[in-house]
Each structure stands twice: as structure tokens, then as C-alpha cells.
Write an enzyme that holds these catalytic residues in place. Structure first.
Site, short mmCIF file in Angstrom:
data_model
loop_
_atom_site.label_atom_id
_atom_site.label_comp_id
_atom_site.label_asym_id
_atom_site.label_seq_id
_atom_site.Cartn_x
_atom_site.Cartn_y
_atom_site.Cartn_z
N ARG A 77 28.23 -88.43 -58.67
CA ARG A 77 28.85 -89.64 -59.34
C ARG A 77 27.55 -90.77 -59.46
NH1 ARG A 77 33.41 -91.89 -56.36
NH2 ARG A 77 32.50 -90.36 -54.93
N VAL A 126 30.93 -79.62 -48.39
CA VAL A 126 30.70 -78.23 -48.95
C VAL A 126 29.56 -78.28 -49.80
CG1 VAL A 126 31.83 -76.56 -50.76
CG2 VAL A 126 33.21 -77.83 -48.75
N TYR A 160 49.96 -81.48 -48.70
CA TYR A 160 49.32 -80.32 -48.26
C TYR A 160 50.08 -79.29 -47.86
CZ TYR A 160 45.08 -77.98 -46.22
OH TYR A 160 43.75 -77.24 -46.14
#
Lengths: 375, 375
Positions: B209, B189, B77
Site C-alpha cells: 500500500r 508471508v 475463524y
């Protein structure tokens, strides 16, 4: 000359008394089904004559083989050609090729300003340019001041140099001294971008595939004005690239990337785009889907766009004209040099088999741009 | 309270005569090296006390485990945490976690408006939120009107809902009735985007999924306000998708796509984005590079962007504050419903081994968002 409904309701002869028509024989590279160009393209001999709706008889001087022409024949291009029996074929056919330069042989409309001897390029794609002769409406043609440029220059003007022009102008406001990076830099778009870069004071990092005799190609691109020419292998070498980009752009990176390769090449290139920078895709020579790092988009805020000259020309015909005239000025004042190409002479007197063999050799030559020259 | 140089040159006691400090014991999830979180994270017990530079003693109420926290521990990150011995570790360590809600236990600065009992969220990432207690400067904290919302709502407010808010607002001007499409729609989100969609009159096509018990998840997302919930398998089915998108958007397609999956998922989604549309990437849950079709970029003029809330917050702190307050209003007026999560109770009285086992079970749970609740 525009034909309106009222005119068509009356005998056409009333309006075209001063027209004369000439029957002429031509050769065209046609296809009746999408597929592998080497397999589906055929030579067709035909006779055509002008008519009031298509009063201009033109002969083609030169027409390039562009990647989009190939994609169109394969059926994977969004611009679908029309298939007709207009040239007297047994099956509906389309003449291949989209770009080219013509000379007017005859114009039935004697009052027209477009007289025999005048040259023009195609106003729109889809006309079918891999042929010796055609009949046209004035609206099929774009009349530019191209008498002082070579047929090859005129024939290869409107697709690739215009694309390069827009790629450098429309996505990021590059200032003199700024860098851009591009793969497929030896493509015609790449060569044109290098030259506009030189003309406008921009620097370029140019990626080409590694090959034997690479020094000759590098030398050619440096002569066009390339700042750096590197291979795809060097592009994939992080240490090499970090040093080069740091030397060129400091810590920030390169503001604009141009991609006509796709696959992993755009990902390798994207690593050196600076935060908030842009990458524009205009081709897919590797025929692989683009690979992109999510992190480059998320954390570096790099933006990916595409560019299609056909759409641009349709949307902004006046801007297109201005760009074409600007490029013609560069060509005429020698600041824009000839793009690397092979001229493929298709002599009308050649036997059909040899004519087609000459064409197919060109079709299969992936080394450099092939431009068909009709004589 | 700001400490300036002049103050530091004089005895600090002069300025802090009315300060009292309390020594407190805490537990933190720390790491001293980047790597697999299950391997590198350790429990650390510590004592801390406030000091004039960090006069506020806070206890954490709740902190979520976000994907970016994991990426940060893995070292992939861009926001790198600082490694210090501040908590009395043998090696320099960093406390994991970036988002959370705290309650003030004590403030050495008695004149401060931030009194014990007041709640705050983290102003910036990198504070280290997977712990029970910390000392802080007022500038570490963001004081919002969060007394009337739950600790879970406050702890999960600033990263994911704010991201969803910006994704829907910053890239394309969606009008009421317009559609957006998103993968990973069951992410926080995704859930927030569905709800803002409902609140703002937008429609959403939500991809999740395929899984067992999918109906329960679908039902939850429909309850949040999803217009359509489909599986990744349905997304890959062109016939199914063409019919759905045509029904929703007519011939044109969907103007905005949101991607947190990457790999082939974004390519499947991109086929249904309308010409000149936009796709924004904000995550990479599949851990695969994005696949993208050159043709979608070139011929459909679809644009790809990334979004990173950390960068946004730093660039636009005032806009951030406005967004946070807007979302708090939605939460308080019940138009924004609770996001799906598991509360992971980390009771301070638990034996270290059990404490850590409870935490690691949460860490490995990929089914839904895990929120650490400290008590």
C-alpha cells in the site's frame, strides 16, 4: 481441397476446368463497428459466387443468438472477427453470429465427397452465421452425421451442449448419485447439463431467477431431469439451503458448482460447495464481477476455474468430435431432449424493414434462447 | 509419555514416584466471549502446576500476533478454541494466540529426553500462546533444532514462512528466473516469499500500500531480495503495469499470484497473470470479498485457489517438518533474514494495568508484525 503455392502460380483454370459457379443473392446481419448490437447491426443484401478458394456454396438453415455473439459485437469478447468488404459493403464489415448449421447448395469441386444437400456445422467460430448464404472452404465446415436431427438441434449443438458436457466431465470426477449445483440453469448450457446429469446418473440443484409463471419453467426443467429447481431467492436463504444440501449431500456439501451468472450469485452458490470442491465459471450473465469469500477458498479449499469451449475445441479437436458424436447419439436415441428456444423465422422474401424488425425483436428477447431460422 | 487406560486405573503415584511438581504464577491474555479483541481480551493472573497428564512446565519466550489470532478472537475463524476454567477463571476462558516458542522449565517425567532448557514451538494451533507459562504434554510441543536461532525467529517460524514456502512450491512449478506477483508483500508471508524467491532464483513483483516513508519499506524489501516493489496505486495503473510485466515476462504474463488482501486488489493483480496461471489466496487483510473478472477465469483459464497452513500441517505433518527444517537451515546460514517486526516486551513485573496497556498498544499497531516477548 488445399491450394498450395505452386498451384497459385499457374493459371487456376487448369485445375478447375470442371467447376461451375453460380451467383446467388443473400441477406446478412453485419456490423462495421463494435457497439450496442441493436444499434450497430445492419441488414446487408449481397450477391456471392463461389471461387476456387471457397468452392462450396452453402445456405444457412438455422443459427442461434448466443451471449458470446452479443459480447463479440460489443467488442468485449477476446475472439475478434475480421472486417472485410468481401460481401460488397461500403465499409469493412463482419457478419455476426458464430454457431449455425448449413446445407451445401453447390460444390465447385465435383470430386469432393461433400455434395449438395449435405449438412454441416461451423468448424470454428468467426465464420459469421447470421446470414442466408456463404461461400466456404471444406475446412470451414464440420461434417457430422446430422441428417437425422432437426436443423435447430444441429444449429445449437456445438457451443452450449458441448460446454455442459465438458463442465461436468473435466473438473471433478462425479460418480453416479453425486450432485452438482448450477445457476442460470435455464440457459442452454444449464438445460444440457441437467440432461447429461440425468443420462449419467447425476443429481442437480438448479438455480433460476424468480419470475412470474415460474412453475412452467420449473416443470420444464424437471421434465429434462432436474433433481431440484430453486430460485435465486431460495439460494440466498441460508436456512433453506442448508436443509436442502444436507438432505441431498449430508454434511459435506456439493462437489461441483457451475456458474454463468457471476456477481453475488457465485458467492451464494459457493457456500454449499464441499471442502476441496470446484466451481467452474463459463458465463457472466449478470455482467457483474464475481464476488468470492476468501474464507471459502482458504478454509474450504474450494477451487475456482473458468471454461471456454472455443479454447477447448482448438486444443482438443478430436475430443470435441467425440463429444459431438456422443451428444448426437443422445439426441437420436431421444435421451437428450430439445432445448427450450424460440424459432425466429427470417424469410428471405420479407421486406428488409420487416426482416430487420423480426431480427431485432429476437435480439431483445431475453426470456429464452432465440434461434434464427432462414428460409 | 503416553497415558493408557490401564495406567489410569491404578494409582498414578506408582508411575510417577520420581516426579516433582512446582507451582508457578503466570499471566495470560484470555477471552471468554468472541468479539472485538480490544474489548474482549483480559489479563488473567494464575497459578499452575504440572500433573501426570501435562508433565511439562514451559515458559513462553515469544509469541507473535498473527491476523488469524485476531480472527479467532472475533469468532470468524474456523478453528475454535476451547473455553475452560483450567486457569482458575470465573468463566470458561481461552488463552489467545496460536504461535510461539517456549522453553522447558521443568519436566515431571525425568526419563524424558525433553529436559529443562530445551526449546520447542507449538505442534498445533489452539494451545494459547499469549501467556507467560503453561503446562503441556510432549504432544503439544514440536521439538526442532532451534537452539541456535533467536526466540523471535523461532516464534515466527511456523505460520508465515511455512505458508510462503508452500505458496511458492505447491501450486505452480516455478523455474529459476520465473516471476511471481504478490500483494501485501510487507506481510510476514510476503517477506518470506521474497526471500525464498531470492534463495530459489525466482523473481518477485511486490505490491504494498502507498504510505508516507514508503522508500524505507521499499528499501527493506529490496534488501530481502525483491525484484520489484510497487504500490497499490501503480498496480491499478494499467499502462505502468503492462510495461513492467512486459519487461519482466514478455507478452505472456506472470504464472503465479499470491493474494492476502482480497477486494479489488486481487482483480488488479489477476490482469497480469498469464493464461493457465494460478492465484492463491491465503489472507483477507482488506476484509472485503474477492472481486474477480469472469473473463480472466474463462478466457485466460486462470485458476483461483486458497491455502491454509493449519490444514496443510494436519494433512502433511512430515512434509511440514521438512519445510521447517529447510527454513531453519536458511536462517542458520543467513540466507533467510529476520522478518520486520516490533518486539513488545511484556515484563512479568509490570503492573497489570501497564502490562495490558503495553499489550493493547501492540494489538492496535497495524504498521508491522508485533511479537510479544515475555520476560
Amino acid at each position: 481441397m488445399n491450394i498450395n503455392k505452386e498451384m497459385l502460380l499457374r493459371p487456376l483454370t487448369k485445375y478447375f476446368l470442371n467447376f461451375q459457379s453460380r451467383n446467388i443473392s443473400g441477406k446478412a446481419i453485419v456490423f462495421s463497428n463494435y457497439g450496442n448490437p441493436s444499434e450497430v447491426l445492419q441488414l446487408h443484401n449481397y450477391n456471392i459466387e463461389t471461387n476456387p478458394l471457397k468452392p462450396i456454396l452453402v445456405k444457412f438453415l438455422a443459427s442461434p443468438i448466443n451471449p458470446s455473439d452479443i459480447n463479440q459485437i460489443e467488442g468485449v469478447y477476446p475472439e475478434k472477427p475480421s472486417f472485410t468488404k468481401d460481401l460488397g459493403t461500403d465499409f469493412p464489415c463482419s457478419v455476426a453470429g458464430n454457431e449455425g448449421v448449413v446445407e451445401i447448395i453447390e460444390n465447385m469441386d465435383k470430386k469432393s465427397e461433400f455434395k449438395p444437400g449435405k449438412r454441416a456445422i461451423m468448424k470454428n467460430p468467426g465464420f459469421g452465421t447470421w446470414r442466408t448464404h456463404a461461400i466456404a472452404d471444406p475446412n470451414d465446415l464440420l461434417f457430422l452425421d446430422i441428417d437425422d436431427v432437426t436443423a435447430i438441434q444441429a444449429a445449437t449443438l456445438s457451443v452450449n451442449p458441448c460446454t455442459a458436457y465438458c463442465l461436468l466431465k473435466n473438473f471433478y470426477k462425479l460418480k453416479p448419485g453425486d450432485y452438482f449445483i448450477q445457476n442460470g440453469a435455464n440457459s442452454h448450457v444449464g438445460q444440457a447439463a441437467i440432461q447429461f446429469g440425468r443420462i449419467w446418473g447425476l443429481n442437480s440443484i438448479n438455480i433460476i431467477r424468480n419470475r412470474s409463471n415460474i412453475d412452467k419453467l420449473k416443470s420444464f426443467l424437471y421434465d429434462l431431469g432436474a433433481t431440484h429447481v430453486i430460485t435465486d431467492i431460495e439460494l440466498a436463504n441460508k436456512e433453506f439451503m442448508e436443509e436442502l444440501v444436507k438432505k441431498c449431500c449430508g454434511e459435506s456439501g456439493i462437489p461441483l458448482g457451475l456458474n454463468c451468472v457471476g456477481g453475488k450469485s457465485i458467492l451464494d452458490l459457493a457456500r454449499y460447495i464441499k471442502p476441496n470442491g470446484h466451481i467452474v465459471t463459463y458465463g457472466a450473465m449478470s455482467r457483474q464481477p464475481l464476488l468470492m469469500s476468501s474464507g471459502i477458498l482458504i478454509f474450504k479449499n474450494v477451487h475456482l476455474h473458468g471454461f471456454w469451449i472455443t479454447k477447448y475445441n482448438r486444443t482438443y479437436p478430436e475430443k470435441r468430435l467425440k463429444i459431438l458424436n456422443n451428444i448426437l447419439t443422445y439426441i437420436k436415441n431421444k435421451s437428450f431432449k430439445d432445448l427450450l428456444c424460440d424459432k425466429v423465422y427470417l424469410d428471405k422474401s420479407l421486406q428488409d424493414l420487416i426482416y430487420m424488425k423480426t431480427f431485432k425483436n429476437a435480439l431483445e428477447n431475453k426470456e429464452r434462447k432465440q434461434v434464427l431460422v432462414f428460409n
